[in-house]
Design a protein around this motif. Structure first.
Motif, mmCIF file in Angstrom:
data_model
loop_
_atom_site.group_PDB
_atom_site.id
_atom_site.type_symbol
_atom_site.label_atom_id
_atom_site.label_comp_id
_atom_site.label_asym_id
_atom_site.label_seq_id
_atom_site.Cartn_x
_atom_site.Cartn_y
_atom_site.Cartn_z
ATOM 1 N N ALA A 18 0.832 -1.208 0.000
ATOM 2 C CA ALA A 18 0.000 0.000 0.000
ATOM 3 C C ALA A 18 0.864 1.254 0.000
ATOM 4 O O ALA A 18 0.520 2.250 -0.644
ATOM 5 N N LYS A 19 1.999 1.228 0.692
ATOM 6 C CA LYS A 19 2.892 2.395 0.704
ATOM 7 C C LYS A 19 3.434 2.678 -0.687
ATOM 8 O O LYS A 19 3.504 3.842 -1.105
ATOM 9 N N VAL A 20 3.820 1.630 -1.423
ATOM 10 C CA VAL A 20 4.303 1.815 -2.797
ATOM 11 C C VAL A 20 3.209 2.467 -3.640
ATOM 12 O O VAL A 20 3.456 3.431 -4.372
ATOM 13 N N ALA A 21 1.974 1.954 -3.549
ATOM 14 C CA ALA A 21 0.857 2.518 -4.306
ATOM 15 C C ALA A 21 0.597 3.969 -3.906
ATOM 16 O O ALA A 21 0.377 4.829 -4.766
ATOM 17 N N ASP A 22 0.631 4.265 -2.615
ATOM 18 C CA ASP A 22 0.398 5.632 -2.135
ATOM 19 C C ASP A 22 1.478 6.585 -2.619
ATOM 20 O O ASP A 22 1.192 7.706 -3.039
ATOM 21 N N GLU A 23 2.731 6.145 -2.554
ATOM 22 C CA GLU A 23 3.839 7.010 -2.989
ATOM 23 C C GLU A 23 3.744 7.304 -4.480
ATOM 24 O O GLU A 23 3.931 8.444 -4.909
ATOM 25 N N LEU A 24 3.465 6.276 -5.287
ATOM 26 C CA LEU A 24 3.311 6.510 -6.719
ATOM 27 C C LEU A 24 2.105 7.410 -6.969
ATOM 28 O O LEU A 24 2.168 8.321 -7.803
ATOM 29 N N GLY A 25 1.014 7.179 -6.258
ATOM 30 C CA GLY A 25 -0.169 8.016 -6.401
ATOM 31 C C GLY A 25 0.121 9.477 -6.114
ATOM 32 O O GLY A 25 -0.334 10.367 -6.845
ATOM 33 N N ARG A 26 0.889 9.751 -5.085
ATOM 34 C CA ARG A 26 1.268 11.140 -4.758
ATOM 35 C C ARG A 26 2.133 11.744 -5.870
ATOM 36 O O ARG A 26 1.953 12.895 -6.251
ATOM 37 N N HIS A 27 3.060 10.955 -6.376
ATOM 38 C CA HIS A 27 3.938 11.432 -7.447
ATOM 39 C C HIS A 27 3.131 11.790 -8.699
ATOM 40 O O HIS A 27 3.309 12.862 -9.284
ATOM 41 N N VAL A 28 2.229 10.901 -9.093
ATOM 42 C CA VAL A 28 1.413 11.132 -10.286
ATOM 43 C C VAL A 28 0.452 12.304 -10.062
ATOM 44 O O VAL A 28 0.289 13.158 -10.933
ATOM 45 N N ALA A 29 -0.164 12.373 -8.896
ATOM 46 C CA ALA A 29 -1.107 13.455 -8.595
ATOM 47 C C ALA A 29 -0.416 14.818 -8.603
ATOM 48 O O ALA A 29 -1.021 15.816 -9.002
ATOM 49 N N ALA A 30 0.837 14.860 -8.189
ATOM 50 C CA ALA A 30 1.568 16.129 -8.200
ATOM 51 C C ALA A 30 1.711 16.657 -9.624
ATOM 52 O O ALA A 30 1.741 17.871 -9.845
ATOM 53 N N ARG A 31 1.764 15.759 -10.571
ATOM 54 C CA ARG A 31 1.931 16.172 -11.967
ATOM 55 C C ARG A 31 0.604 16.330 -12.706
ATOM 56 O O ARG A 31 0.436 17.247 -13.498
ATOM 57 N N PHE A 32 -0.347 15.425 -12.452
ATOM 58 C CA PHE A 32 -1.576 15.392 -13.246
ATOM 59 C C PHE A 32 -2.848 15.697 -12.456
ATOM 60 O O PHE A 32 -3.933 15.695 -13.017
ATOM 61 N N GLY A 33 -2.729 15.899 -11.167
ATOM 62 C CA GLY A 33 -3.900 16.128 -10.334
ATOM 63 C C GLY A 33 -4.408 14.816 -9.765
ATOM 64 O O GLY A 33 -4.002 13.734 -10.193
ATOM 65 N N PRO A 34 -5.301 14.890 -8.801
ATOM 66 C CA PRO A 34 -5.803 13.670 -8.154
ATOM 67 C C PRO A 34 -6.630 12.831 -9.125
ATOM 68 O O PRO A 34 -7.266 13.349 -10.037
ATOM 69 N N ARG A 35 -6.625 11.518 -8.899
ATOM 70 C CA ARG A 35 -7.373 10.580 -9.751
ATOM 71 C C ARG A 35 -8.882 10.777 -9.619
ATOM 72 O O ARG A 35 -9.620 10.494 -10.540
ATOM 73 N N ASP A 36 -9.330 11.202 -8.442
ATOM 74 C CA ASP A 36 -10.761 11.300 -8.172
ATOM 75 C C ASP A 36 -11.468 10.005 -8.581
ATOM 76 O O ASP A 36 -12.485 10.006 -9.264
ATOM 77 N N GLU A 37 -10.904 8.891 -8.136
ATOM 78 C CA GLU A 37 -11.410 7.576 -8.530
ATOM 79 C C GLU A 37 -12.701 7.254 -7.790
ATOM 80 O O GLU A 37 -12.792 7.432 -6.588
ATOM 81 N N ALA A 38 -13.682 6.781 -8.555
ATOM 82 C CA ALA A 38 -14.967 6.388 -7.973
ATOM 83 C C ALA A 38 -15.488 5.164 -8.717
ATOM 84 O O ALA A 38 -15.465 5.129 -9.950
ATOM 85 N N PRO A 39 -15.961 4.156 -7.991
ATOM 86 C CA PRO A 39 -16.508 2.975 -8.656
ATOM 87 C C PRO A 39 -17.780 3.316 -9.423
ATOM 88 O O PRO A 39 -18.487 4.270 -9.100
ATOM 89 N N LEU A 40 -18.046 2.524 -10.454
ATOM 90 C CA LEU A 40 -19.254 2.687 -11.255
ATOM 91 C C LEU A 40 -19.765 1.284 -11.583
ATOM 92 O O LEU A 40 -19.004 0.443 -12.062
ATOM 93 N N HIS A 41 -21.034 1.041 -11.294
ATOM 94 C CA HIS A 41 -21.624 -0.278 -11.512
ATOM 95 C C HIS A 41 -23.013 -0.124 -12.131
ATOM 96 O O HIS A 41 -23.744 0.816 -11.816
ATOM 97 N N VAL A 42 -23.368 -1.085 -12.987
ATOM 98 C CA VAL A 42 -24.720 -1.209 -13.514
ATOM 99 C C VAL A 42 -25.031 -2.706 -13.538
ATOM 100 O O VAL A 42 -24.245 -3.486 -14.080
ATOM 101 N N PHE A 43 -26.158 -3.092 -12.963
ATOM 102 C CA PHE A 43 -26.538 -4.502 -12.905
ATOM 103 C C PHE A 43 -27.911 -4.690 -13.539
ATOM 104 O O PHE A 43 -28.776 -3.823 -13.426
#
Length: 139
Positions: A18-43
């Protein structure tokens, strides 16, 4: 000054991964902004029975369709297209620019192409003996 010694591990606990993912996420967000990730489902249900579904996620104003499944007896009747249309409506409501997806089956890729998706890449022998096809569509 003491020389640093690197140590490599191939197994890690969840906290380290999780630390590796968080660190990469911070690095990418610093350049491109936050992912603003949200799940999407249709059933889709036939009565109480699940007969189709779409799992995806929106991030950086794009919809990634992770899985789109329709039960065999309901295939060829427009259910997959309905699921995709409803997911795209949710994505548009989230101000998404488009959608992307991948598949291992040429027939499934053709289904997406009929709905305006364009192939933009492929990996041969992934899985072995098959081909992973990547498609995208701007809204």
């Amino acid at each position: 000054m003491a020389e640093k010694t690197l140590r490599f591990e191939t197994r890690a606990d969840e906290a380290t991964a999780a630390k590796v993912a968080d660190e990469l996420g911070r690095h990418v967000a610093a350049r491109f902004g936050p992912r603003d990730e949200a799940p999407l489902h249709v059933f889709a249900y036939d009565g109480a029975k699940l007969v189709g579904g779409l799992n995806g996620v929106t991030h950086w104003r794009w919809l990634y369709v992770r899985q789109l499944w329709v039960e065999n007896e309901h295939r060829g009747k427009g259910l997959g297209a309905d699921l995709l249309t409803r997911a795209e409506a949710q994505a548009r409501a989230r101000d998404c620019l488009g959608a992307y997806i991948d598949t291992f089956e040429a027939e499934v890729a053709a289904f997406y192409e009929q709905r305006g998706f364009i192939r933009f890449g492929a990996i041969d022998d992934f899985p072995p003996g098959a081909r992973r096809i990547f498609l995208v569509r701007r809204f």
